[in-house]
Write a protein that holds these residues in place. Structure first.
Motif, PDB file in Angstrom:
ATOM      1  N   ASP A 164      -3.312  71.005 -12.065  1.00  0.00           N
ATOM      2  CA  ASP A 164      -4.253  71.678 -12.969  1.00  0.00           C
ATOM      3  C   ASP A 164      -3.809  73.082 -13.355  1.00  0.00           C
ATOM      4  O   ASP A 164      -3.997  73.510 -14.487  1.00  0.00           O
ATOM      5  CB  ASP A 164      -5.638  71.765 -12.311  1.00  0.00           C
ATOM      6  CG  ASP A 164      -6.255  70.392 -12.117  1.00  0.00           C
ATOM      7  OD1 ASP A 164      -5.879  69.481 -12.861  1.00  0.00           O
ATOM      8  OD2 ASP A 164      -7.114  70.239 -11.230  1.00  0.00           O
ATOM      9  N   TRP A 165      -3.234  73.821 -12.375  1.00  0.00           N
ATOM     10  CA  TRP A 165      -2.929  75.223 -12.669  1.00  0.00           C
ATOM     11  C   TRP A 165      -1.861  75.355 -13.747  1.00  0.00           C
ATOM     12  O   TRP A 165      -1.904  76.272 -14.569  1.00  0.00           O
ATOM     13  CB  TRP A 165      -2.529  75.987 -11.401  1.00  0.00           C
ATOM     14  CG  TRP A 165      -1.228  75.568 -10.757  1.00  0.00           C
ATOM     15  CD1 TRP A 165      -1.046  74.618  -9.807  1.00  0.00           C
ATOM     16  CD2 TRP A 165       0.076  76.134 -11.001  1.00  0.00           C
ATOM     17  NE1 TRP A 165       0.278  74.528  -9.439  1.00  0.00           N
ATOM     18  CE2 TRP A 165       0.992  75.450 -10.153  1.00  0.00           C
ATOM     19  CE3 TRP A 165       0.567  77.133 -11.847  1.00  0.00           C
ATOM     20  CZ2 TRP A 165       2.359  75.738 -10.143  1.00  0.00           C
ATOM     21  CZ3 TRP A 165       1.931  77.408 -11.821  1.00  0.00           C
ATOM     22  CH2 TRP A 165       2.809  76.727 -10.979  1.00  0.00           C
ATOM     23  N   THR A 196      -3.628  74.740 -17.067  1.00  0.00           N
ATOM     24  CA  THR A 196      -4.489  75.864 -17.447  1.00  0.00           C
ATOM     25  C   THR A 196      -3.656  77.031 -17.977  1.00  0.00           C
ATOM     26  O   THR A 196      -3.971  77.625 -19.011  1.00  0.00           O
ATOM     27  CB  THR A 196      -5.335  76.316 -16.241  1.00  0.00           C
ATOM     28  OG1 THR A 196      -6.182  75.228 -15.854  1.00  0.00           O
ATOM     29  CG2 THR A 196      -6.179  77.522 -16.584  1.00  0.00           C
ATOM     30  N   ARG A 200      -9.254  71.837 -23.443  1.00  0.00           N
ATOM     31  CA  ARG A 200      -9.547  70.545 -22.801  1.00  0.00           C
ATOM     32  C   ARG A 200     -10.569  69.726 -23.583  1.00  0.00           C
ATOM     33  O   ARG A 200     -10.408  68.522 -23.763  1.00  0.00           O
ATOM     34  CB  ARG A 200     -10.038  70.781 -21.373  1.00  0.00           C
ATOM     35  CG  ARG A 200      -8.922  71.190 -20.434  1.00  0.00           C
ATOM     36  CD  ARG A 200      -9.369  71.183 -18.982  1.00  0.00           C
ATOM     37  NE  ARG A 200      -8.237  71.291 -18.084  1.00  0.00           N
ATOM     38  CZ  ARG A 200      -7.724  72.446 -17.635  1.00  0.00           C
ATOM     39  NH1 ARG A 200      -8.247  73.589 -18.016  1.00  0.00           N
ATOM     40  NH2 ARG A 200      -6.688  72.449 -16.825  1.00  0.00           N
ATOM     41  N   TYR A 257     -10.490  78.101 -14.624  1.00  0.00           N
ATOM     42  CA  TYR A 257      -9.941  76.742 -14.575  1.00  0.00           C
ATOM     43  C   TYR A 257      -8.701  76.620 -13.699  1.00  0.00           C
ATOM     44  O   TYR A 257      -7.904  75.715 -13.886  1.00  0.00           O
ATOM     45  CB  TYR A 257      -9.676  76.229 -15.992  1.00  0.00           C
ATOM     46  CG  TYR A 257     -10.958  75.955 -16.729  1.00  0.00           C
ATOM     47  CD1 TYR A 257     -11.632  74.746 -16.537  1.00  0.00           C
ATOM     48  CD2 TYR A 257     -11.525  76.899 -17.578  1.00  0.00           C
ATOM     49  CE1 TYR A 257     -12.825  74.483 -17.183  1.00  0.00           C
ATOM     50  CE2 TYR A 257     -12.724  76.649 -18.226  1.00  0.00           C
ATOM     51  CZ  TYR A 257     -13.370  75.438 -18.027  1.00  0.00           C
ATOM     52  OH  TYR A 257     -14.549  75.183 -18.662  1.00  0.00           O
ATOM     53  N   THR A 258      -8.514  77.563 -12.784  1.00  0.00           N
ATOM     54  CA  THR A 258      -7.442  77.413 -11.812  1.00  0.00           C
ATOM     55  C   THR A 258      -8.065  77.049 -10.471  1.00  0.00           C
ATOM     56  O   THR A 258      -8.940  77.779  -9.989  1.00  0.00           O
ATOM     57  CB  THR A 258      -6.636  78.725 -11.688  1.00  0.00           C
ATOM     58  OG1 THR A 258      -6.085  79.024 -12.966  1.00  0.00           O
ATOM     59  CG2 THR A 258      -5.514  78.583 -10.670  1.00  0.00           C
ATOM     60  N   PRO A 259      -7.673  75.916  -9.884  1.00  0.00           N
ATOM     61  CA  PRO A 259      -8.312  75.466  -8.645  1.00  0.00           C
ATOM     62  C   PRO A 259      -8.302  76.536  -7.558  1.00  0.00           C
ATOM     63  O   PRO A 259      -9.294  76.694  -6.833  1.00  0.00           O
ATOM     64  CB  PRO A 259      -7.464  74.258  -8.239  1.00  0.00           C
ATOM     65  CG  PRO A 259      -6.900  73.743  -9.513  1.00  0.00           C
ATOM     66  CD  PRO A 259      -6.681  74.939 -10.378  1.00  0.00           C
ATOM     67  N   TRP A 280     -12.329  74.794  -9.466  1.00  0.00           N
ATOM     68  CA  TRP A 280     -12.419  73.755 -10.499  1.00  0.00           C
ATOM     69  C   TRP A 280     -11.209  72.820 -10.416  1.00  0.00           C
ATOM     70  O   TRP A 280     -10.104  73.271 -10.120  1.00  0.00           O
ATOM     71  CB  TRP A 280     -12.454  74.408 -11.883  1.00  0.00           C
ATOM     72  CG  TRP A 280     -12.565  73.404 -12.995  1.00  0.00           C
ATOM     73  CD1 TRP A 280     -13.700  72.935 -13.556  1.00  0.00           C
ATOM     74  CD2 TRP A 280     -11.479  72.748 -13.662  1.00  0.00           C
ATOM     75  NE1 TRP A 280     -13.409  72.023 -14.532  1.00  0.00           N
ATOM     76  CE2 TRP A 280     -12.051  71.884 -14.615  1.00  0.00           C
ATOM     77  CE3 TRP A 280     -10.092  72.774 -13.535  1.00  0.00           C
ATOM     78  CZ2 TRP A 280     -11.287  71.080 -15.446  1.00  0.00           C
ATOM     79  CZ3 TRP A 280      -9.324  71.966 -14.362  1.00  0.00           C
ATOM     80  CH2 TRP A 280      -9.928  71.133 -15.308  1.00  0.00           C
ATOM     81  N   SER A 281     -11.408  71.544 -10.645  1.00  0.00           N
ATOM     82  CA  SER A 281     -10.268  70.641 -10.814  1.00  0.00           C
ATOM     83  C   SER A 281     -10.680  69.510 -11.738  1.00  0.00           C
ATOM     84  O   SER A 281     -11.864  69.183 -11.824  1.00  0.00           O
ATOM     85  CB  SER A 281      -9.816  70.082  -9.466  1.00  0.00           C
ATOM     86  OG  SER A 281     -10.736  69.109  -9.030  1.00  0.00           O
ATOM     87  N   GLN A 282      -9.706  68.925 -12.419  1.00  0.00           N
ATOM     88  CA  GLN A 282     -10.077  67.874 -13.376  1.00  0.00           C
ATOM     89  C   GLN A 282     -10.581  66.630 -12.645  1.00  0.00           C
ATOM     90  O   GLN A 282     -11.455  65.925 -13.139  1.00  0.00           O
ATOM     91  CB  GLN A 282      -8.935  67.555 -14.339  1.00  0.00           C
ATOM     92  CG  GLN A 282      -7.695  66.943 -13.721  1.00  0.00           C
ATOM     93  CD  GLN A 282      -6.617  66.673 -14.766  1.00  0.00           C
ATOM     94  OE1 GLN A 282      -6.578  67.313 -15.810  1.00  0.00           O
ATOM     95  NE2 GLN A 282      -5.727  65.729 -14.498  1.00  0.00           N
TER      96      GLN A 282
END
Lengths: 473, 329, 69
Positions: free
Chosen positions: A262-263, A266, A326, C42-44, C49-51
């Motif tokens: 994810d990072w 993002t 997204r 939006y950074t875990p 947060w995570s998708q």
């Protein structure tokens, strides 16, 4: 106007080669656009959609795009450095190798020799050819810039230097492959890394083939055609550095909602959005430049090529970043929206600017005027209308597809099958082909106009002076 | 940054290089050092020689131009294709084949969804199954034999093991065999959706034989089932069985509503629970979630009506004749 | 066509110290501010947060409670 003999023959050679491969690439594009709604047109394995699509993309990116970049860059570099190329014979050899490489690329891709990475399809022997070409290009560009006779490097040269450096890094890293035979190899990176490296490359190939060199031409040919100096040097500086810094972070926006961490996604989305600022720096600079005298839009027929080009660049660089978000990506990723987006950039910005530049360059080489401004104007309107039909229908059908894939019934089941969605694309795909035909008609006029101008120039040359190599502006 | 740098091309080029390298290192090079970029599911199996040969065909024909291989963690997508893609499923993918465009459907969960025979038929002539499909025909793959030496060199390049007899056996295989084998490999590392849970054989079709349900069932059947089971439900040889024939029901001529429902809802996964043997490579698709439960019941209403209709149509026909009849899909 | 000479001085406006257009400066700094916030959210590692987590949330809630997107 000056005493140097510029190597115009090589410039013209690249321009003509680029036009030739452009026509081939556009015709292949027309065929595959029809295959989407008429599968019977997949005549043989060699001419099937899956093999021809990379011929279309590579033919236009490498053939039309890089061919024009080589030729126009040499033209611009020589003039901004006020000296001929340091190695004119190297450039001539590069021209021949370029054409051989593109021909070999087309044939091997139709044979199905592919690395399966978008814009990096060519198998490893051809990769070596591309690297050789790029080294030849870099050597000539750098040597000429180092030995220039004009102290200050103008903006266009910054973009040229960034292009040469960035494409070299991108191409070498992503084309690291394990050979498994003369025409077969496997990516040196597996799984997530393969994806991440590929889109770091894939997106920046767009950045450093379809953006930075085209901006170099824009910054050069806009003041040249209008006689108006660029609005703000400071804006040029800030835009340049923030663009080349931010671009390389953005590749993973092609991998939103994939298993990539994810990072990374993002970070890519953030930098992609930021890119609006430097892109619009050039847009604002262009608009304010022409804003000093809008009557140029009427009095100088080439102005509109650059103004409309930079307008589509501006739209492209807002639409693109938005797609990275997204919530937007969910809906339009994997749909026809994306080809709609790409073609606004390639048909509206890149081709428009390249055509404007070529219209400027070819008459200069011969010290004459364009064969017909009327034909050039008609060409302009046809490609504009063709591109708009293409892009707009693809945006509509893309949203429709994305929505049909997502819609669910109250009980948690899907409302539409995949085929339901596919069938609804057909009318839009027909319209897209129509847009392509109109665009192609415009490009045919362009080719005709350029060839007629060269013919006229040659006749003029023969009548004036039996000795070759005219001095150019 | 004033001035000087724009007069010094070498310094300028170095500065531009640094500018492009920062983002490249952070987002592309540095992640390679992190274990999260090299995960591998324990259930993930490396390619066999035949599957790799199939993947090579998939690459050569440019399938990636129209098909993705990654299911996004979105509700509608998971219902349509199956569980969303996991990072550990792609350990052997060189290059990755996630794609960027779905002109056709995603294939990440395609393995095991349908029988081999369906794929042979579909690859050779997609329009024979989906009339309005725009996919090219790949019948020529069935004519092309594999070259074991070539596949062996590809396996070596990837550092994958293959026994000599496995390689030798490839000489008897075609590119079509390989492509089908690769298709069935896709998504194997993640347990397929178990469907709706426990089997309820006592469940009774709530729609019964209402004419409305039968009409609805006919439409749902036409949209979802005819591709494999034929327009009339009489099956397609080698692909899917005749649904109206008693032989399909084997030892249990009158399969209860609940069993019908389980088979349609959970696909082949339900077969084990029903004590029927499934096909080795794929079989019945699980329609649960793809079509509403009510529509599944409607299909059962329709099929029961068809069965009754057939019995009435051919009352005098001998059972043996009936079985031996040529069936047209 | 009256050509301007091929020099950096001639091809760009003389007033190189001209301030940048206000709208563009707002865009530039605004995008940086937005980016910092988005990066955090939006950074875990920073927000959790995570998708995958987002998907779990979306499927856990009753289907009827969500508007069809």
């Amino acid at each position: 106007m000056n005493e140097y003999r510029y190597d115009n023959q090589t410039v013209q050679g690249f321009i003509l080669s680029s036009i030739f491969w452009g026509v081939v690439g556009i015709l292949v594009g027309l065929l595959i656009s029809m295959q989407l709604w008429a599968p019977a047109l997949n005549f043989t394995p060699w001419l099937s959609y899956g093999r021809l699509r990379p011929v279309h993309t590579n033919g236009l990116a490498l053939g039309l795009g890089v061919g024009a970049i080589f030729g126009l860059t040499y033209y611009v570099v020589m003039r901004l450095c006020r000296r001929p190329l340091v190695f004119p014979r190297l450039a001539r050899a590069q021209l021949w190798i370029f054409n051989l490489a593109i021909a070999a690329a087309a044939v091997t891709l139709m044979m199905g020799k592919t690395q399966s990475l978008e814009y990096a399809e060519l198998e490893w022997p051809l990769d070596i050819g591309v690297v050789v070409l790029w080294v030849m290009f870099a050597v000539n560009v750098f040597a000429t810039i180092v030995k220039r006779r004009e102290e200050q490097m103008y903006v266009s040269l910054w973009y040229v230097i960034a292009t040469v450096v960035a494409v070299a890094i991108l191409y070498l890293v992503n084309n690291a492959f394990i050979p498994a035979g003369l025409w077969k190899s496997y990516h040196a990176y597996a799984g997530l890394n393969s994806a991440n490296v590929q889109w770091w490359y894939g997106h920046n190939a767009v950045g450093f083939i379809f953006t930075t060199p085209i901006l170099a031409f824009f910054y050069y040919f806009l003041p040249k055609t209008t006689g108006l100096p660029i609005f703000s040097h400071r804006l040029s500086i800030v835009s340049f550095w923030s663009l080349v810094f931010a671009y390389l972070w953005t590749g993973a926006h092609h991998l939103v909602y994939t298993p990539l961490p994810d990072w990374i996604q993002t970070l890519a989305i953030v930098f992609t959005m930021f890119l609006i600022a430097p892109s619009w720096g050039s847009v604002v600079n262009g608009y304010y430049t022409v804003g000093a005298d809008w009557s140029k839009m009427r009095s100088q027929y080439l102005t509109k090529f650059f103004v409309v080009g930079i307008t589509f660049y501006g739209l492209q660089t807002v639409q693109g970043p938005t797609q990275a978000l997204r919530v937007v990506s969910q809906l339009i990723h994997y749909t026809d929206w994306v080809p709609g987006h790409v073609h606004m950039g390639t048909m509206g910005w890149v081709t428009m600017t390249i055509c404007g530049s070529i219209y400027y360059v070819i008459p200069r080489i011969y010290g004459t005027e364009i064969h017909s401004e009327k034909v050039a104007n008609l060409h302009f309107w046809l490609v504009l209308v063709g591109q708009l039909i293409f892009s707009i229908t693809m945006w509509i059908t893309g949203i429709q597809q994305g929505a049909m894939w997502k819609v669910m019934n109250a009980d948690g089941t899907l409302k539409y099958t995949f085929m339901d969605g596919l069938v609804r694309n057909y009318p839009y795909w027909h319209t897209r082909t129509l847009g392509g035909i109109i665009f192609t008609a415009g490009m045919v006029l362009f080719v005709y106009n350029v060839l007629k101008t060269i013919q006229k120039g040659k006749a003029l040359q023969a009548s004036q002076d039996p000795s070759p190599a005219p001095a150019a502006a | 940054m004033a001035g000087a740098i724009y007069r010094k091309p070498v310094s300028f080029a170095l500065m531009a290089t640094v500018a492009v390298l920062v983002g490249s290192v952070v987002t592309m090079a540095y992640p390679m050092l992190r274990p999260e970029m090299h995960p591998r599911l324990d259930s993930l199996k490396a390619f066999t020689a035949l599957q790799l040969a199939g993947r090579d065909v998939y690459q050569r024909e440019g399938c990636v131009n129209c098909h993705t291989q990654t299911v996004r963690p979105l509700r509608s997508e998971v219902v349509r294709y199956g569980d969303y893609s996991k990072a550990g499923e792609f350990y052997y993918d060189r290059p990755f084949l996630w794609g960027s465009k779905r002109t056709g459907p995603d294939l990440a969960r395609e393995g095991g969804k349908r029988p081999d025979a369906w794929h042979y038929k579909h690859y050779a002539n997609p329009q024979s199954i989906e009339k309005k499909s725009n996919m090219p025909k790949y019948a020529f793959l069935a004519e092309a034999r594999l070259d074991p030496a070539e596949v062996a060199s590809h396996m070596r390049a990837l550092g994958l093991a293959a026994a000599p007899e496995e390689l030798a056996a490839l000489a008897q295989k075609t590119e079509m065999d390989a492509l089908v084998a690769y298709t069935q490999w896709l998504g194997h590392a993640v347990q397929r959706k178990a469907g709706g849970g426990a089997l309820d054989l006592a469940a009774v079709n709530p729609l019964g034989d209402s004419p409305h349900a039968i009409a609805r069932g006919q439409k749902v059947f036409a949209d979802n089932c005819t591709a494999c089971h034929g327009d009339e439900g009489h099956g397609v040889p080698e692909v899917a069985p005749d649904l109206l024939d008693d032989s399909f029901l084997g030892e249990k001529p009158d399969m209860p509503d609940g069993a019908w429902f389980a088979l349609i809802h959970d696909g082949s996964d339900a077969k084990g629970a029903l004590g029927r043997k499934g096909m080795e490579n794929g079989g019945m698709t699980a329609f649960g979630g793809q079509i509403p439960d009510d529509d599944i019941w409607a299909v059962i209403s329709y099929l029961r009506a068809q069965m009754a209709h057939e019995k009435k149509e051919a009352p005098t026909m001998e059972k043996v004749e009936h079985k031996g009849q040529e069936r047209k899909p | 066509m009256s050509d301007i000479p091929d020099t950096a001085e001639a091809m760009e406006a003389k007033e190189t110290s001209r301030t940048l257009p206000l709208g563009w400066r707002l865009l530039f700094w605004g995008l940086i501010a937005w980016g910092a916030a988005y990066l955090w959210l939006y950074t875990p590692a920073t927000s959790g947060w995570s998708q995958a987590g987002e998907y779990e949330k979306a499927t856990a809630a009753p289907a009827a409670a969500r508007p069809a997107k």
